[in-house]
Motif scaffolding. Structure first.
Motif, mmCIF file in Angstrom:
data_model
loop_
_atom_site.group_PDB
_atom_site.id
_atom_site.type_symbol
_atom_site.label_atom_id
_atom_site.label_comp_id
_atom_site.label_asym_id
_atom_site.label_seq_id
_atom_site.Cartn_x
_atom_site.Cartn_y
_atom_site.Cartn_z
ATOM 1 N N LYS A 219 0.839 -1.206 0.000
ATOM 2 C CA LYS A 219 0.000 0.000 0.000
ATOM 3 C C LYS A 219 0.870 1.250 0.000
ATOM 4 C CE LYS A 219 -3.939 -1.984 2.476
ATOM 5 N NZ LYS A 219 -4.796 -1.881 3.663
ATOM 6 N N GLU A 220 1.871 1.227 0.879
ATOM 7 C CA GLU A 220 2.727 2.418 1.043
ATOM 8 C C GLU A 220 3.474 2.740 -0.253
ATOM 9 O OE1 GLU A 220 5.152 2.208 4.513
ATOM 10 O OE2 GLU A 220 6.252 4.033 4.021
ATOM 11 N N TYR A 221 3.977 1.702 -0.930
ATOM 12 C CA TYR A 221 4.759 1.947 -2.143
ATOM 13 C C TYR A 221 3.916 1.855 -3.413
ATOM 14 C CZ TYR A 221 8.519 1.532 1.183
ATOM 15 O OH TYR A 221 9.329 1.710 2.272
ATOM 16 N N LYS A 222 2.589 1.893 -3.228
ATOM 17 C CA LYS A 222 1.649 1.984 -4.355
ATOM 18 C C LYS A 222 1.804 0.838 -5.358
ATOM 19 C CE LYS A 222 0.600 6.139 -2.782
ATOM 20 N NZ LYS A 222 -0.555 6.303 -1.936
ATOM 21 N N VAL A 318 -4.249 -7.639 10.160
ATOM 22 C CA VAL A 318 -3.888 -6.380 10.822
ATOM 23 C C VAL A 318 -3.534 -5.322 9.779
ATOM 24 C CG1 VAL A 318 -2.011 -5.321 12.141
ATOM 25 C CG2 VAL A 318 -3.147 -7.358 13.026
ATOM 26 N N SER A 319 -2.744 -5.742 8.784
ATOM 27 C CA SER A 319 -2.255 -4.765 7.802
ATOM 28 C C SER A 319 -3.361 -4.272 6.877
ATOM 29 C CB SER A 319 -1.107 -5.358 6.987
ATOM 30 O OG SER A 319 -1.596 -6.394 6.193
ATOM 31 N N LEU A 320 -4.484 -4.978 6.830
ATOM 32 C CA LEU A 320 -5.599 -4.515 5.994
ATOM 33 C C LEU A 320 -6.110 -3.161 6.464
ATOM 34 C CD1 LEU A 320 -7.726 -7.770 5.566
ATOM 35 C CD2 LEU A 320 -6.513 -6.552 3.784
ATOM 36 N N PHE A 321 -5.956 -2.911 7.760
ATOM 37 C CA PHE A 321 -6.496 -1.685 8.333
ATOM 38 C C PHE A 321 -5.491 -0.531 8.336
ATOM 39 C CE2 PHE A 321 -8.709 -5.267 10.198
ATOM 40 C CZ PHE A 321 -10.026 -4.923 9.970
ATOM 41 N N THR A 322 -4.337 -0.766 7.767
ATOM 42 C CA THR A 322 -3.310 0.277 7.799
ATOM 43 C C THR A 322 -2.869 0.629 6.387
ATOM 44 O OG1 THR A 322 -1.535 -1.336 7.959
ATOM 45 C CG2 THR A 322 -2.452 -0.557 10.029
ATOM 46 N N GLN A 323 -2.338 1.804 6.238
ATOM 47 C CA GLN A 323 -1.932 2.266 4.909
ATOM 48 C C GLN A 323 -0.421 2.407 4.781
ATOM 49 O OE1 GLN A 323 -3.950 2.571 2.331
ATOM 50 N NE2 GLN A 323 -5.737 2.031 3.555
ATOM 51 N N ASP A 324 0.302 2.235 5.876
ATOM 52 C CA ASP A 324 1.759 2.317 5.782
ATOM 53 C C ASP A 324 2.416 1.343 6.755
ATOM 54 O OD1 ASP A 324 2.547 3.882 8.375
ATOM 55 O OD2 ASP A 324 0.852 4.957 7.552
ATOM 56 N N THR A 325 3.690 1.103 6.542
ATOM 57 C CA THR A 325 4.403 0.059 7.275
ATOM 58 C C THR A 325 4.513 0.370 8.767
ATOM 59 O OG1 THR A 325 5.699 -0.148 5.287
ATOM 60 C CG2 THR A 325 6.476 -1.365 7.168
ATOM 61 N N LYS A 326 4.814 1.636 9.075
ATOM 62 C CA LYS A 326 5.001 1.973 10.489
ATOM 63 C C LYS A 326 3.738 1.715 11.299
ATOM 64 C CE LYS A 326 8.740 5.283 10.401
ATOM 65 N NZ LYS A 326 9.123 6.683 10.426
ATOM 66 N N THR A 327 2.582 2.148 10.738
ATOM 67 C CA THR A 327 1.317 1.917 11.440
ATOM 68 C C THR A 327 1.064 0.418 11.562
ATOM 69 O OG1 THR A 327 0.541 3.907 10.325
ATOM 70 C CG2 THR A 327 -1.109 2.630 11.499
ATOM 71 N N ALA A 328 1.335 -0.320 10.474
ATOM 72 C CA ALA A 328 1.096 -1.767 10.491
ATOM 73 C C ALA A 328 1.930 -2.435 11.585
ATOM 74 C CB ALA A 328 1.433 -2.360 9.129
ATOM 75 N N GLU A 410 -13.280 -4.550 -2.219
ATOM 76 C CA GLU A 410 -12.499 -3.331 -2.424
ATOM 77 C C GLU A 410 -12.034 -2.743 -1.100
ATOM 78 O OE1 GLU A 410 -15.710 -1.205 -4.405
ATOM 79 O OE2 GLU A 410 -15.770 0.214 -2.754
ATOM 80 N N ARG A 411 -12.498 -3.313 -0.004
ATOM 81 C CA ARG A 411 -12.094 -2.783 1.308
ATOM 82 C C ARG A 411 -10.597 -2.930 1.562
ATOM 83 N NH1 ARG A 411 -16.691 -5.320 5.058
ATOM 84 N NH2 ARG A 411 -16.629 -6.835 3.387
ATOM 85 N N ILE A 412 -9.978 -3.870 0.851
ATOM 86 C CA ILE A 412 -8.528 -4.032 0.987
ATOM 87 C C ILE A 412 -7.808 -2.719 0.638
ATOM 88 C CG2 ILE A 412 -8.183 -4.904 -1.353
ATOM 89 C CD1 ILE A 412 -6.030 -6.742 -0.234
ATOM 90 N N LEU A 413 -8.449 -1.930 -0.228
ATOM 91 C CA LEU A 413 -7.842 -0.646 -0.620
ATOM 92 C C LEU A 413 -8.297 0.505 0.259
ATOM 93 C CD1 LEU A 413 -8.265 -0.873 -4.492
ATOM 94 C CD2 LEU A 413 -6.111 -0.853 -3.271
ATOM 95 N N THR A 414 -9.498 0.383 0.819
ATOM 96 C CA THR A 414 -10.087 1.557 1.460
ATOM 97 C C THR A 414 -10.141 1.509 2.980
ATOM 98 O OG1 THR A 414 -12.271 0.575 1.187
ATOM 99 C CG2 THR A 414 -11.536 2.067 -0.541
ATOM 100 N N MET A 415 -9.946 0.319 3.578
ATOM 101 C CA MET A 415 -10.053 0.256 5.045
ATOM 102 C C MET A 415 -8.858 0.896 5.707
ATOM 103 S SD MET A 415 -11.722 -3.338 6.045
ATOM 104 C CE MET A 415 -12.280 -2.949 7.660
ATOM 105 N N TYR B 88 8.358 -2.668 -6.906
ATOM 106 C CA TYR B 88 9.104 -3.258 -5.783
ATOM 107 C C TYR B 88 10.550 -2.772 -5.820
ATOM 108 C CZ TYR B 88 4.887 -5.945 -5.917
ATOM 109 O OH TYR B 88 3.563 -6.288 -5.931
ATOM 110 N N LYS B 89 10.878 -1.918 -4.885
ATOM 111 C CA LYS B 89 12.142 -1.177 -5.007
ATOM 112 C C LYS B 89 13.395 -2.014 -4.778
ATOM 113 C CE LYS B 89 11.883 0.697 -0.327
ATOM 114 N NZ LYS B 89 11.937 1.897 0.482
#
Lengths: 429, 239
Positions: A219-222, A318-328, A410-415, B88-89
């Motif tokens: 998610k973080e690296y698109k 767990v990671s489904l609910f986060t958008q970046d690595t640090k939060t995950a 689609e919740r994998i993208l939006t949650m 993937y970097k």
């Protein structure tokens, strides 16, 4: 299968080429455990050397029979004794100093308890200095035993017998195991049983962190959007993530276990050190041999594999609910706390005291069986591995179904999890 | 044949209506451009066509396959390049193309990889880790990934977003070339000149609605303007 393997290879490359993972997941446990072991040993050795080359200072105000015998007792055990004057104490660089009072011999001869003052000096509070604290007491205790023995011999008594009248053999019956075994052996097992929860917990934390990061990094690296539009079954994607995290976690576990084994070897685990009254260091070896039959090893491996898979699945959830690595990773750490409580509960409380329903709830938790696997191995209750495998399969199915549903929606993208507003879905486009 | 058919498409997020009853068709072999201001609903529309999002109502089909009911079949014939895509970097550019080619072609992936390497035009840097690429290099790699399989439909969301003139020109050439090989292209862009240069047909979206549709020439004639920028400005201002 080929496609799955290609995706898993991608996960492995992405992870093991990332210096952050290598340092914290693999190198850290390989360095930190031996380092702790080395430092501990260094402290222990320093203390040993200090004791071996110890000079004991004595202020002999008694200057009579008992004080002379005490000094002789120390010298007979290769301890250097230096007599000093009370006025010299202040500037003296001593480690242990005995002040033998004026009336020590008189007290002894009249059957009264004499009082010996012991002064100990340490540089700072540390493991190595802790070893020094009790040296004076142990030397006095040894001297007391010597005087007792001498008195018995003078009285014509059998000193060897009277000093050790009874030998004891303690056997402990463990109701939960339905077994009775010598207390010394149980003590040795206790330590090893208590270590298992920490090994399992280390494994759980590392898999949770790795698996949570694997999806959140997409998610973080698109890269997730592209991944989800590829002609790959979403279940394969979920499985690929779990397998990727599992392989990384295996490496982490191997590093963790290797580091821990080195640590244990450095400390001489399974060997108990006891220091007796001035006689030096006695080492009591307590070893335990366990035979691991192939079918038992197979069950244990399967149990381990399933527990790892479930953990990888939870990390992905767990990671489904986060958008970046640090939060995950933060959320994964939070999730690992209740898991740790569950794992440690089995080691801290007597499960036989729990009501039946509480025991049933406890044994429906997948981590319990891996945590107690060593115990089951020792007592030969291999059927509990089978129970554990069944419980783990049930949980794995639940986790996989939820995960597959999430991956297909689609919740994998939006949650997204928000600590201020609670769980909510956010528009990301 | 219709490559894309969008009928009364609506997408809501709670009370917010991102797409409000859009309908349009893209014929096979065409380059179709969606243009509109930020938040108009372009990306949401493309994401629905790419099977990432599900419509609240309405129907979307790609070469006759429904994007909801037959998403798996749609994914086999499309290729999607998101606006803010990454790669993937820790993989090299070559490894990335190889992985993607294997996903589409299995054992016959080499042909795709060769085309991808050529389209990316990164020379020896194709063997460098993607994390070391500039933004322009990354975008070229991603576009090469999207086009190397010669999909029946390539969905490109802002393909030249944030790129300098040289890179953008190369990418536009690449899109034209691949379209010449029979790939239908559906793209979105802010760059009106780019859209005018590339597209056979254009749909203009504003506030989730399709407010105009036609070829660049038709739109200029219908709404007045020397170029598409003037057409767009006139339309958005309600002239």
């Amino acid at each position: 299968m080929n496609l799955l393997w290609e995706l898993v290879k991608k996960e492995i490359k992405e992870t093991f080429r990332n210096p952050r993972y290598i340092v914290f997941t693999v190198l850290f446990p390989l360095i930190i455990f031996p380092a702790i072991g080395y430092l501990y040993n260094l402290g222990f050795q320093t203390a040993q050397e200090r004791i071996a080359t110890l000079t004991v200072y004595v202020v002999d105000l008694d200057q009579d029979e008992v004080s002379q015998k005490f000094i002789q007792y120390l010298q007979d055990r290769n301890i250097t004794v230096e007599l000093v004057d009370p006025s010299q104490i202040d500037g003296l660089d001593y480690v242990v100093l005995f002040i033998l009072p004026e009336n020590l011999t008189e007290s002894y001869l009249s059957g009264e308890r004499g009082s010996i003052e012991i002064k100990v000096r340490i540089g700072s509070v540390s493991f190595s200095s802790m070893g020094v604290l009790d040296i004076g007491n142990r030397l006095v205790a040894g001297f007391e035993a010597y005087l007792r023995r001498e008195a018995m011999i003078e009285a014509g008594l059998d000193a060897d017998f009277l000093n050790d009248i009874f030998s004891t053999d303690v056997y402990v019956r463990v109701e939960d195991w339905g077994m009775e075994l010598p207390s010394q052996q149980l003590a040795s097992l206790f330590i090893q049983i208590f270590i298992m929860p920490w090994v399992v917990f280390g494994l759980v934390v590392s898999i949770l962190q790795v698996s949570a990061a694997m999806l959140s990094e997409e998610k973080e690296y698109k890269t997730l959007e592209t991944l989800l539009t590829l002609p790959i079954d979403r279940k394969i994607l979920a499985l690929e993530k779990i397998m990727g995290s599992m392989i990384v976690a295996f490496a982490a576990t191997a590093a963790y276990a290797a580091g821990f084994l080195i640590y244990v070897a450095m400390l001489g685990f399974g060997t108990r050190f006891t220091v007796t009254g001035g006689e030096g260091l006695d080492i009591i070896e307590e070893s335990l041999s366990i035979s691991l039959r192939p079918e038992v090893l197979l069950l244990l491996t399967l149990l381990f594999f399933l527990t790892v898979l479930i953990t990888g699945g939870i990390g992905l959830l767990v990671s489904l609910f986060t958008q970046d690595t640090k939060t995950a990773e933060g959320v994964a750490a939070t999730v690992s706390m209740p898991i740790m409580m569950i794992i440690l509960l089995g080691a801290l409380i007597d499960l036989s005291l729990l009501p039946d329903y509480a025991r049933m709830v406890y044994f429906s938790i997948p981590y319990v069986y891996l945590m107690k696997s060593f115990e089951y191995l020792v007592i030969g209750r291999y059927e509990m591995y089978v129970v554990g495998i069944i419980v783990n399969i049930v949980w794995l199915v639940i986790v996989m179904v939820v995960l597959a549903k999430m991956f297909e929606s689609e919740r994998i993208l939006t949650m997204k999890i928000s600590f201020k507003l609670g769980l909510k879905r956010r528009l990301l486009s | 044949m219709e490559a894309v058919k969008v009928e009364n498409l609506v997408k809501k997020y709670g009370n917010f209506v991102a797409v409000n009853g859009i309908s349009f068709r893209v014929e096979e072999g065409m380059i179709y451009g969606l243009i509109g201001p930020n938040g108009a609903g372009k990306s949401t529309t493309l994401r629905i066509i790419a099977t990432l999002l599900k419509p609240t109502s309405g129907r979307v089909s790609v070469f006759g396959y429904d994007v909801v009911g037959e998403a798996d079949k749609v994914r086999r014939i499309i290729s999607y390049l998101p606006e803010e895509a990454g790669a993937y970097k820790h993989l090299t550019g070559y490894e990335y193309l190889e992985l993607m080619a294997k996903i589409y072609a299995g054992d016959g992936y080499r042909e795709y990889v060769e085309r991808g390497v050529e389209l990316a035009g990164l020379g020896g840097r194709i063997y460098s880790k993607i994390g070391e690429y500039s933004k322009g290099m990354l975008r070229r790699l991603l576009l090469a990934r999207a086009l190397m399989t010669l999909p029946k439909l390539a969905i490109l969301d802002e393909p030249t977003s944030g790129m300098d003139v040289v890179y953008a020109t190369e990418i536009r050439r690449m899109i034209k070339r691949i379209n010449g090989e029979g790939v239908t292209i559906l793209l979105s862009s802010h760059n009106m000149l780019e859209v005018e240069y590339l597209c056979d047909e254009i749909g203009i979206i504003s506030n989730g609605r399709l407010i105009a549709e036609g070829s660049p020439q038709e739109l200029k004639e219908r709404y007045g303007g020397e170029n598409l920028e003037e057409v767009f400005t006139n339309l958005v201002r309600g002239v």
